[in-house]
Design a protein around this motif. Structure first.
Motif, PDB file in Angstrom:
ATOM      1  N   MET A   1      32.226  12.505  74.287  1.00  0.00           N
ATOM      2  CA  MET A   1      32.747  13.661  73.572  1.00  0.00           C
ATOM      3  C   MET A   1      34.128  13.355  73.022  1.00  0.00           C
ATOM      4  O   MET A   1      34.915  12.658  73.655  1.00  0.00           O
ATOM      5  CB  MET A   1      32.780  14.872  74.508  1.00  0.00           C
ATOM      6  N   ASN A   2      34.401  13.869  71.850  1.00  0.00           N
ATOM      7  CA  ASN A   2      35.636  13.547  71.150  1.00  0.00           C
ATOM      8  C   ASN A   2      36.757  14.513  71.535  1.00  0.00           C
ATOM      9  O   ASN A   2      36.591  15.732  71.470  1.00  0.00           O
ATOM     10  CB  ASN A   2      35.421  13.612  69.640  1.00  0.00           C
ATOM     11  N   VAL A   3      37.895  13.944  71.896  1.00  0.00           N
ATOM     12  CA  VAL A   3      39.041  14.739  72.340  1.00  0.00           C
ATOM     13  C   VAL A   3      40.197  14.565  71.361  1.00  0.00           C
ATOM     14  O   VAL A   3      40.542  13.435  70.978  1.00  0.00           O
ATOM     15  CB  VAL A   3      39.508  14.315  73.747  1.00  0.00           C
ATOM     16  N   LEU A   4      40.814  15.680  70.970  1.00  0.00           N
ATOM     17  CA  LEU A   4      42.062  15.654  70.213  1.00  0.00           C
ATOM     18  C   LEU A   4      43.192  15.898  71.203  1.00  0.00           C
ATOM     19  O   LEU A   4      43.184  16.898  71.925  1.00  0.00           O
ATOM     20  CB  LEU A   4      42.065  16.732  69.127  1.00  0.00           C
ATOM     21  N   LEU A   5      44.157  15.001  71.236  1.00  0.00           N
ATOM     22  CA  LEU A   5      45.285  15.099  72.161  1.00  0.00           C
ATOM     23  C   LEU A   5      46.536  15.455  71.373  1.00  0.00           C
ATOM     24  O   LEU A   5      46.929  14.715  70.458  1.00  0.00           O
ATOM     25  CB  LEU A   5      45.461  13.765  72.892  1.00  0.00           C
ATOM     26  N   VAL A   6      47.152  16.584  71.713  1.00  0.00           N
ATOM     27  CA  VAL A   6      48.364  17.030  71.014  1.00  0.00           C
ATOM     28  C   VAL A   6      49.496  17.066  72.042  1.00  0.00           C
ATOM     29  O   VAL A   6      49.549  17.948  72.898  1.00  0.00           O
ATOM     30  CB  VAL A   6      48.177  18.416  70.362  1.00  0.00           C
ATOM     31  N   GLU A   7      50.379  16.086  71.952  1.00  0.00           N
ATOM     32  CA  GLU A   7      51.449  15.914  72.940  1.00  0.00           C
ATOM     33  C   GLU A   7      52.597  15.147  72.280  1.00  0.00           C
ATOM     34  O   GLU A   7      52.368  14.094  71.680  1.00  0.00           O
ATOM     35  CB  GLU A   7      50.902  15.138  74.152  1.00  0.00           C
ATOM     36  N   ASP A   8      53.829  15.665  72.389  1.00  0.00           N
ATOM     37  CA  ASP A   8      54.943  15.027  71.685  1.00  0.00           C
ATOM     38  C   ASP A   8      55.736  14.046  72.541  1.00  0.00           C
ATOM     39  O   ASP A   8      56.697  13.452  72.062  1.00  0.00           O
ATOM     40  CB  ASP A   8      55.880  16.076  71.070  1.00  0.00           C
ATOM     41  N   GLU A   9      55.360  13.853  73.804  1.00  0.00           N
ATOM     42  CA  GLU A   9      55.994  12.832  74.627  1.00  0.00           C
ATOM     43  C   GLU A   9      55.073  11.619  74.684  1.00  0.00           C
ATOM     44  O   GLU A   9      53.963  11.695  75.232  1.00  0.00           O
ATOM     45  CB  GLU A   9      56.241  13.364  76.040  1.00  0.00           C
ATOM     46  N   ASN A  10      55.511  10.520  74.132  1.00  0.00           N
ATOM     47  CA  ASN A  10      54.648   9.334  74.021  1.00  0.00           C
ATOM     48  C   ASN A  10      54.125   8.859  75.368  1.00  0.00           C
ATOM     49  O   ASN A  10      52.950   8.510  75.512  1.00  0.00           O
ATOM     50  CB  ASN A  10      55.402   8.193  73.328  1.00  0.00           C
ATOM     51  N   TYR A  11      55.007   8.838  76.360  1.00  0.00           N
ATOM     52  CA  TYR A  11      54.612   8.364  77.683  1.00  0.00           C
ATOM     53  C   TYR A  11      53.527   9.262  78.277  1.00  0.00           C
ATOM     54  O   TYR A  11      52.510   8.786  78.799  1.00  0.00           O
ATOM     55  CB  TYR A  11      55.830   8.317  78.601  1.00  0.00           C
ATOM     56  N   THR A  12      53.739  10.586  78.177  1.00  0.00           N
ATOM     57  CA  THR A  12      52.755  11.532  78.709  1.00  0.00           C
ATOM     58  C   THR A  12      51.446  11.436  77.944  1.00  0.00           C
ATOM     59  O   THR A  12      50.365  11.498  78.537  1.00  0.00           O
ATOM     60  CB  THR A  12      53.307  12.969  78.633  1.00  0.00           C
ATOM     61  N   ALA A  13      51.545  11.281  76.626  1.00  0.00           N
ATOM     62  CA  ALA A  13      50.341  11.167  75.802  1.00  0.00           C
ATOM     63  C   ALA A  13      49.507   9.963  76.217  1.00  0.00           C
ATOM     64  O   ALA A  13      48.280  10.048  76.326  1.00  0.00           O
ATOM     65  CB  ALA A  13      50.720  11.073  74.323  1.00  0.00           C
ATOM     66  N   GLN A  14      50.169   8.828  76.461  1.00  0.00           N
ATOM     67  CA  GLN A  14      49.441   7.629  76.867  1.00  0.00           C
ATOM     68  C   GLN A  14      48.813   7.791  78.240  1.00  0.00           C
ATOM     69  O   GLN A  14      47.667   7.377  78.483  1.00  0.00           O
ATOM     70  CB  GLN A  14      50.371   6.420  76.865  1.00  0.00           C
ATOM     71  N   MET A  15      49.552   8.430  79.163  1.00  0.00           N
ATOM     72  CA  MET A  15      49.003   8.688  80.497  1.00  0.00           C
ATOM     73  C   MET A  15      47.775   9.576  80.422  1.00  0.00           C
ATOM     74  O   MET A  15      46.755   9.321  81.063  1.00  0.00           O
ATOM     75  CB  MET A  15      50.064   9.346  81.378  1.00  0.00           C
ATOM     76  N   LEU A  16      47.879  10.637  79.625  1.00  0.00           N
ATOM     77  CA  LEU A  16      46.748  11.554  79.463  1.00  0.00           C
ATOM     78  C   LEU A  16      45.540  10.832  78.882  1.00  0.00           C
ATOM     79  O   LEU A  16      44.410  11.004  79.340  1.00  0.00           O
ATOM     80  CB  LEU A  16      47.141  12.730  78.565  1.00  0.00           C
ATOM     81  N   GLN A  17      45.780  10.026  77.858  1.00  0.00           N
ATOM     82  CA  GLN A  17      44.669   9.306  77.241  1.00  0.00           C
ATOM     83  C   GLN A  17      43.989   8.388  78.241  1.00  0.00           C
ATOM     84  O   GLN A  17      42.749   8.313  78.296  1.00  0.00           O
ATOM     85  CB  GLN A  17      45.158   8.501  76.036  1.00  0.00           C
ATOM     86  N   ASP A  18      44.778   7.691  79.030  1.00  0.00           N
ATOM     87  CA  ASP A  18      44.202   6.770  80.027  1.00  0.00           C
ATOM     88  C   ASP A  18      43.327   7.523  81.030  1.00  0.00           C
ATOM     89  O   ASP A  18      42.237   7.058  81.394  1.00  0.00           O
ATOM     90  CB  ASP A  18      45.318   6.033  80.764  1.00  0.00           C
ATOM     91  N   VAL A  19      43.798   8.678  81.478  1.00  0.00           N
ATOM     92  CA  VAL A  19      43.033   9.452  82.467  1.00  0.00           C
ATOM     93  C   VAL A  19      41.771  10.021  81.827  1.00  0.00           C
ATOM     94  O   VAL A  19      40.678   9.956  82.399  1.00  0.00           O
ATOM     95  CB  VAL A  19      43.881  10.589  83.066  1.00  0.00           C
ATOM     96  N   ILE A  20      41.914  10.592  80.636  1.00  0.00           N
ATOM     97  CA  ILE A  20      40.770  11.193  79.944  1.00  0.00           C
ATOM     98  C   ILE A  20      39.678  10.145  79.717  1.00  0.00           C
ATOM     99  O   ILE A  20      38.499  10.372  79.983  1.00  0.00           O
ATOM    100  CB  ILE A  20      41.211  11.817  78.604  1.00  0.00           C
ATOM    101  N   GLU A  21      40.073   8.969  79.244  1.00  0.00           N
ATOM    102  CA  GLU A  21      39.086   7.947  78.892  1.00  0.00           C
ATOM    103  C   GLU A  21      38.570   7.188  80.115  1.00  0.00           C
ATOM    104  O   GLU A  21      37.662   6.364  79.989  1.00  0.00           O
ATOM    105  CB  GLU A  21      39.674   6.995  77.855  1.00  0.00           C
TER     106      GLU A  21
END
Length: 251
Positions: A1-21
């Motif tokens: 399933m395709n996820v759109l991630l909207v987050e303005d902190e790069n570090y948090t965005a990368q952490m979220l992506q790693d967990v989601i994927e």
């Protein structure tokens, strides 16, 4: 399933992506950090997005501003450092509200919650009406695609592959033409005949008749030579190589 991630902190965005994927059922197709970019993205590609992870405080304001500019029917998981917006989040498609700093298990639990909701909703949509024929072919024989300002019909047997490129799903025909299809890959896979089409990775669904050769690739993957030329190499995921070869040998 395709996820759109909207987050303005790069570090948090990368952490979220790693967990989601880390959940194989999800892929982050786009990461954005502003209201303006999110509105533009959803206006164009909302049909390709199944779930949104949304921070409330973005680089150009509160993310609730997004709902003033565009209608959104996509489920949203809010992930924020502030607890005073929970009610507002629920009123705007929120299915969960995660506080920062978050634990990986909180994110995975939210994804599981989304899958359960999606599964229950799908069952309701598939409820059989008494008196109707219960068994109908679930596989689609043709697809609608865009050609400039026209919508054209492309028959499944003429489609060499589907590929996600620049966040858009395209179909490639055997005569080497490419058209955008405004459906997400999971939906296309679900209505495509599995005897003909195989999902070799998250980005590509291949017609068996499009395969010319299979060649070894690094990390026990294989790379395909196809009758069409997509933007990216057609690489079969390591865990799918055996299944793919077995599938090719079936009638």
């Amino acid at each position: 399933m395709n996820v759109l991630l909207v987050e303005d902190e790069n570090y948090t965005a990368q952490m979220l992506q790693d967990v989601i994927e880390s959940d194989k059922d999800f892929i982050v197709v786009k990461t954005l950090d502003s209201i303006v970019d999110t509105v533009a993205c959803l206006a164009k590609y909302s049909q390709n997005i199944d779930l949104i992870f949304l921070d409330i405080h973005l680089s150009d304001g509160h993310s609730f501003e997004i709902f003033r500019h565009i209608d959104i029917s996509i489920p949203i998981i809010f992930c924020t450092a502030y607890d005073e917006y929970a009610l507002q989040a629920i009123k705007n498609n929120g299915i969960d509200y995660i506080m920062k700093p978050f634990e990986d298990q909180e994110i995975l639990a939210s994804l599981q919650k989304f899958k359960q909701l999606a599964s229950r909703f799908k069952k309701k949509l598939n409820f059989e009406i008494p008196g109707e024929i219960s068994k109908v072919s679930a596989y689609q024989g043709s697809f609608l695609a865009q050609q400039k300002d026209k919508t054209i019909v492309v028959f499944a047997e003429n489609i060499a592959m589907f590929a996600i490129e620049q966040d858009v799903v395209y179909l490639y025909t055997f005569d080497r033409k490419r058209y955008p299809v405004f459906k997400n890959m999971e939906y296309i896979e679900s209505i495509s005949d599995p005897r003909i089409f195989f999902r070799i990775n998250r980005q590509m669904l291949i017609n068996r008749n499009a395969v010319i050769t299979i060649q070894p690739y690094f990390n026990r993957k294989v790379i395909l030579e196809l009758k069409v030329n997509p933007e990216e190499n057609a690489i079969v995921s390591r865990l799918k190589v055996s299944l793919f070869k077995e599938w090719l040998e079936r009638k």
